[in-house]
Scaffold this motif. Structure first.
Motif, PDB file in Angstrom:
ATOM      1  N   ILE A  94      48.619  31.328  79.955  1.00 52.36           N
ATOM      2  CA  ILE A  94      47.577  32.195  79.398  1.00 52.36           C
ATOM      3  C   ILE A  94      46.201  31.601  79.655  1.00 52.36           C
ATOM      4  N   ARG A  95      46.092  30.288  79.516  1.00 50.10           N
ATOM      5  CA  ARG A  95      44.811  29.616  79.774  1.00 50.10           C
ATOM      6  C   ARG A  95      44.382  29.831  81.227  1.00 50.10           C
ATOM      7  N   ARG A  96      45.335  29.772  82.123  1.00 50.24           N
ATOM      8  CA  ARG A  96      45.028  29.969  83.551  1.00 50.24           C
ATOM      9  C   ARG A  96      44.555  31.391  83.801  1.00 50.24           C
ATOM     10  N   ALA A  97      45.210  32.362  83.173  1.00 45.39           N
ATOM     11  CA  ALA A  97      44.814  33.758  83.365  1.00 45.39           C
ATOM     12  C   ALA A  97      43.450  34.051  82.749  1.00 45.39           C
ATOM     13  N   LEU A  98      43.152  33.374  81.622  1.00 44.52           N
ATOM     14  CA  LEU A  98      41.879  33.619  80.928  1.00 44.52           C
ATOM     15  C   LEU A  98      40.703  32.875  81.538  1.00 44.52           C
ATOM     16  N   ASN A  99      40.965  31.907  82.387  1.00 41.68           N
ATOM     17  CA  ASN A  99      39.878  31.130  82.965  1.00 41.68           C
ATOM     18  C   ASN A  99      38.874  32.044  83.663  1.00 41.68           C
ATOM     19  N   ASN A 100      37.603  31.870  83.310  1.00 42.77           N
ATOM     20  CA  ASN A 100      36.472  32.613  83.876  1.00 42.77           C
ATOM     21  C   ASN A 100      36.339  34.038  83.331  1.00 42.77           C
ATOM     22  N   ALA A 101      37.224  34.418  82.386  1.00 45.51           N
ATOM     23  CA  ALA A 101      37.099  35.744  81.784  1.00 45.51           C
ATOM     24  C   ALA A 101      35.798  35.842  81.000  1.00 45.51           C
ATOM     25  N   ILE A 102      35.257  37.054  80.898  1.00 44.84           N
ATOM     26  CA  ILE A 102      34.023  37.295  80.153  1.00 44.84           C
ATOM     27  C   ILE A 102      34.361  38.118  78.916  1.00 44.84           C
ATOM     28  N   ALA A 103      33.924  37.634  77.757  1.00 47.25           N
ATOM     29  CA  ALA A 103      34.171  38.321  76.489  1.00 47.25           C
ATOM     30  C   ALA A 103      32.876  38.976  76.019  1.00 47.25           C
ATOM     31  N   ILE A 104      32.989  40.220  75.563  1.00 51.54           N
ATOM     32  CA  ILE A 104      31.826  40.974  75.083  1.00 51.54           C
ATOM     33  C   ILE A 104      32.057  41.372  73.630  1.00 51.54           C
ATOM     34  N   SER A 105      31.077  41.114  72.795  1.00 52.52           N
ATOM     35  CA  SER A 105      31.181  41.539  71.403  1.00 52.52           C
ATOM     36  C   SER A 105      29.801  41.781  70.835  1.00 52.52           C
ATOM     37  N   GLU A 106      29.765  42.431  69.659  1.00 51.81           N
ATOM     38  CA  GLU A 106      28.487  42.773  69.047  1.00 51.81           C
ATOM     39  C   GLU A 106      27.951  41.625  68.219  1.00 51.81           C
ATOM     40  N   GLY A 107      26.671  41.396  68.405  1.00 55.09           N
ATOM     41  CA  GLY A 107      25.912  40.584  67.476  1.00 55.09           C
ATOM     42  C   GLY A 107      26.375  39.174  67.247  1.00 55.09           C
ATOM     43  N   LEU A 108      26.940  38.513  68.234  1.00 53.90           N
ATOM     44  CA  LEU A 108      27.298  37.107  68.047  1.00 53.90           C
ATOM     45  C   LEU A 108      26.106  36.198  68.285  1.00 53.90           C
ATOM     46  N   LYS A 109      24.986  36.786  68.666  1.00 46.06           N
ATOM     47  CA  LYS A 109      23.774  36.004  68.829  1.00 46.06           C
ATOM     48  C   LYS A 109      22.630  36.688  68.079  1.00 46.06           C
ATOM     49  N   PRO A 110      22.623  36.625  66.757  1.00 48.48           N
ATOM     50  CA  PRO A 110      21.561  37.279  65.981  1.00 48.48           C
ATOM     51  C   PRO A 110      20.245  36.509  66.080  1.00 48.48           C
ATOM     52  N   LYS A 111      19.203  37.163  65.638  1.00 51.30           N
ATOM     53  CA  LYS A 111      17.890  36.523  65.674  1.00 51.30           C
ATOM     54  C   LYS A 111      17.798  35.433  64.604  1.00 51.30           C
TER      55      LYS A 111
END
Length: 799
Positions: free
Chosen positions: A289-306
């Motif tokens: 699973i780690r090999r398959a996930l390598n370099n994957a991009i995750a998108i989510s809302e608001g994990l970087k708030p002001k």
């Protein structure tokens, strides 16, 4: 609770610690004062396909801060009831919802939860019948944006549609034109599918979108076609355990970076790669699973708030630093949950709405403690007041600024999306922030593309027809068209000459048009394009061109030969009478129009029915990153089989008519041997072309070269057989426009006589023979009369 608060205080910077100590002391003093307690329910998911139980510590901190603040709710104190577990299951959620209201006294008129979209949807559906306001902290299903159905539902997280469109913006940024969307068949992931696909196609100009759906019970069955021709970028929208299974199958098919790129959701546990499930256990190792996930991009809302101070007096960073420690406190150990602090905002939203409703309720002689779940009339009053004040609220939350959209939806305004990339360090997966997507879906990268893709961006190299090959075939096709135009002009210019009239010039012209159409197929077949929409149009156009061109060429030849057969069949059978007239050209053209109408009707049905309409598919070249765009249809073989059988009928009828008219002595009308040769040429070229078209699908250049060569050769031979001999004969008799000349006889011939003279001689001979026959018949009749008179009885003999 006090131990948790102590950990929280000690984890803050010194000025934050002072502020929080003051708040907590005020809270402790308030505990000593008799006030009214409002119990507020918090539903989360402690298991199943989604675990959101990590929100509990953050919610408890928010309740403590609110209780310490006398400006919020005054003498009222909130008490969090967090043992409401939905298991991320709709039936379980409804059961727990009613259990809370039945077993809990002194409840607030607001319910928080239910921990995931699957649990929130049924509660949002039934809450309007009991008039209870629901505030969700993590349920982002697009379905819940429908304010007319879910009138009591509010949430402090944007709709999942925003993420799905953000995924498309990322795909567009890196220039991917083909994308695979792998969706778990749950409303949160599929309710906006048509909207997202339209956005990808129309707004972002993504050429090919391949969608795969699977249900939770059978996650592998919906993925069978994914691995046959996998696009370079794969977007997975599913709950954690099923995303892990998709990645497991991807690893088994060697689908991972640097050849492929995954885009996943960012709501998963950081250790999801080594977490199984009681419901579905994957047989892939952690390393797989780690090999398959390598370099994957995750998108989510608001994990970087002001980095701004919220209404609570804290900011995201100061509170989030202690969150991991709180997970191991009184409520733990609990799994890390990236959206836990949205619960903090949901608690403050509920408290502020209740606080602002106090005065309005007081005017109706009601207090917050008067809420009664079983009293529909009273709960309706509370719901109307609270809804109104929620919509008026706007404040800086922990994750983002909280305000609600206009139009009746309970959604907050769209927020920024955070881009995180997973890197395999050999022992674990590291999460690195690489950028963000703003509310307008514009991507802002914080690092270079070379950093994101150290081994290059995975790309599909779509091949087209070799320009040299296309140029050669196009040139030959144009030469063929010129030859067909010469034949057409030959018939037009000498239309009134007797010899040309005998060859049916109008029908010859339609044959030339058919040849031109077939020549054009060579050009259309090889037009180099990487645009899927254009290629799809060309795929269907080629079918029309091939069918109509064949009918114009061979259909014209067929009806022309039929007229000759009809005339001479009647002559030899002696059926010609004075009123007999051979079929005119306009009759033949009507027959040809009927044949074309059959083509048009069949092709219209094929084009209109989705299962038979040709579309553009892809064929990956063996051991290569290159792919070919190919024409395909679900019912491809039946479509071609019907056309092949239908067109072969033309050829068989043509052979029959050619055989029957082979003894016609008028050379201008006898095309038997040319027709037979043309049919033989068509059979020799058409059948192999159909077979080659099916077998050489994966060999783009060879397939085009063979098909084009066959079309050019077959059409040119047929035109040559039908028109070149006529041109040669016409040239020889160019100065003789008599019927004799047209029939192939010339006065200068030493061994033949003019046809008119021959006919006169034959007529004279027949006339003389007829006179002899008549004379002999008269003599025979006289002899018969004498014999009969000699045998007649006399009057004496009668006595």
């Amino acid at each position: 609770m006090y131990r948790d608060l102590y950990i929280l205080i000690m984890s803050q910077r010194w000025f934050d610690r002072i502020f929080m100590v003051i708040l907590i002391n005020i809270s402790l003093l308030e505990h000593a004062v008799d006030g009214t307690t409002l119990k507020i329910g918090l539903m989360s998911s402690h298991g199943g396909s989604f675990n959101s139980s990590g929100v509990i510590p953050a919610a408890q901190v928010a309740v403590s801060i609110i209780n310490a603040n006398t400006d919020i709710l005054g003498d009222y104190e909130l008490e969090l009831v967090h043992d409401v577990d939905s298991q991320c299951n709709d039936l379980k959620a409804v059961t727990e919802y009613f259990r809370f209201w039945k077993e809990t006294n002194n409840t607030a008129a607001i319910f928080l939860g239910g921990g995931c979209s699957l649990a929130s949807e049924p509660i949002a559906s039934i809450s309007r019948f009991w008039e209870t306001v629901q505030i969700a902290y993590v349920s982002s299903s697009p379905k819940l944006s429908n304010g007319s159905i879910y009138s009591n539902f509010f949430r402090v997280i944007p709709s999942e549609t925003h993420i799905h469109k953000g995924q498309g913006a990322l795909v567009s940024l890196f220039g991917w034109n083909r994308v695979a969307l792998v969706n778990q068949h749950e409303s949160i992931f599929v309710d906006d599918q048509s909207e997202v696909e339209e956005f990808l196609k129309k707004d972002l100009k993504i050429e090919e979108i391949r969608t795969y759906q699977f249900i939770s019970q059978f996650p592998l069955e919906g993925l069978s076609g994914l691995w046959e021709d996998t696009p370079r970028v794969i977007v997975i929208n599913a709950y954690q355990v099923y995303t892990r299974e998709v990645l497991c199958q991807a690893y088994r098919h060697s689908v991972y970076y640097p050849a492929y790129q995954f885009i996943i959701l960012g709501l998963y546990d950081k250790n999801m790669w080594k977490m199984g499930s009681e419901e579905y256990q994957s047989d892939c190792s952690f390393a797989d699973i780690r090999r398959a996930l390598n370099n994957a991009i995750a998108i989510s809302e608001g994990l970087k708030p002001k980095n701004v101070t919220g209404i609570s007096g804290l900011n995201f960073y100061s509170l989030n630093e202690s969150y991991s420690d709180l997970m191991q406190g009184e409520y733990g150990p609990l799994p890390y949950f990236p959206f836990a602090l949205r619960t903090f905002d949901a608690i403050f939203l509920a408290a502020l709405a209740l606080n602002n409703s106090i005065d309005e309720l007081g005017k109706m002689n009601l207090s917050l403690g008067d809420f009664d779940f079983d009293d529909y009339k009273k709960s309706s009053i509370f719901a109307n007041v609270i809804r109104k004040h929620i919509r008026k609220l706007s404040f800086q939350g922990m994750m983002e600024y909280i305000s609600f959209q206009k139009g009746g939806s309970g959604d907050i305004a769209q927020s920024e999306l955070t881009l995180m990339q997973l890197k395999d360090s050999g022992q674990t997966l590291q999460f690195q922030e690489i950028g963000e997507i703003d509310a307008n879906l514009t991507v802002h990268l914080l690092v270079s593309q070379d950093t994101i893709f150290p081994k290059g961006i995975p790309r599909d190299v779509i091949t087209t027809i070799n320009p040299i090959l296309f140029g050669v075939m196009t040139t030959l096709a144009i030469i063929g068209m010129v030859f067909a135009v010469v034949c057409l002009l030959f018939n037009l210019i000498f239309f009134k000459r007797t010899y040309i009239k005998l060859t049916s010039p109008l029908i010859n012209i339609t044959m030339c048009v058919g040849a031109i159409v077939l020549y054009s197929e060579v050009i259309v077949l090889g037009i180099p394009t990487t645009n899927v929409a254009v290629k799809t149009s060309l795929c269907n156009l080629v079918l029309w061109i091939a069918s109509i061109g064949f009918t114009l060429l061979f259909g014209s030849l067929l009806i022309k030969t039929w007229r000759i057969y009809f005339i001479f069949q009647n002559v030899t059978s002696g059926k010609i009478k004075g009123s007999f007239k051979p079929p005119k050209d306009w009759v033949l053209l009507i027959v040809l129009a009927v044949l074309l109408l059959v083509d048009v009707l069949y092709l219209t049905i094929v084009t209109a029915v989705p299962s038979s309409r040709f579309s553009t598919g892809t064929q990956r070249q063996t051991l290569s990153s290159q792919i070919d765009l190919v024409c395909k249809a679900d019912a491809q073989l039946p479509i071609l089989a019907v056309l092949l059988v239908y067109k072969s009928i033309y050829l068989w009828i043509g052979l029959f008519l050619a055989f029957e008219t082979r003894k016609v002595k008028i050379k201008a009308l006898n095309d038997a041997k040319f027709i037979a040769a043309a049919v033989y040429c068509a059979v020799v070229t058409c059948i192999p072309l159909v077979v080659i078209g099916i077998l050489l699908t994966s060999m783009l250049q060879a397939r085009y070269g063979t098909l084009s060569g066959g079309i050019l050769l077959g059409t040119s031979i047929i035109l040559g057989l039908l028109f070149l001999p006529r041109m040669v004969v016409f040239y020889k008799i160019r100065n003789d426009d008599t019927v004799d000349g047209a029939m192939g006889f010339t006065p200068a011939s030493k061994n033949t006589q003019p046809l008119t003279g021959t006919l006169k001689q034959e007529n004279e001979i027949l006339r003389k023979r007829l006179q002899i026959y008549e004379s002999q018949m008269s003599k025979t009749a006289a002899d018969i009369s004498v014999v009969e008179s000699s045998k007649a009885p006399t009057p004496d003999s009668l006595d």
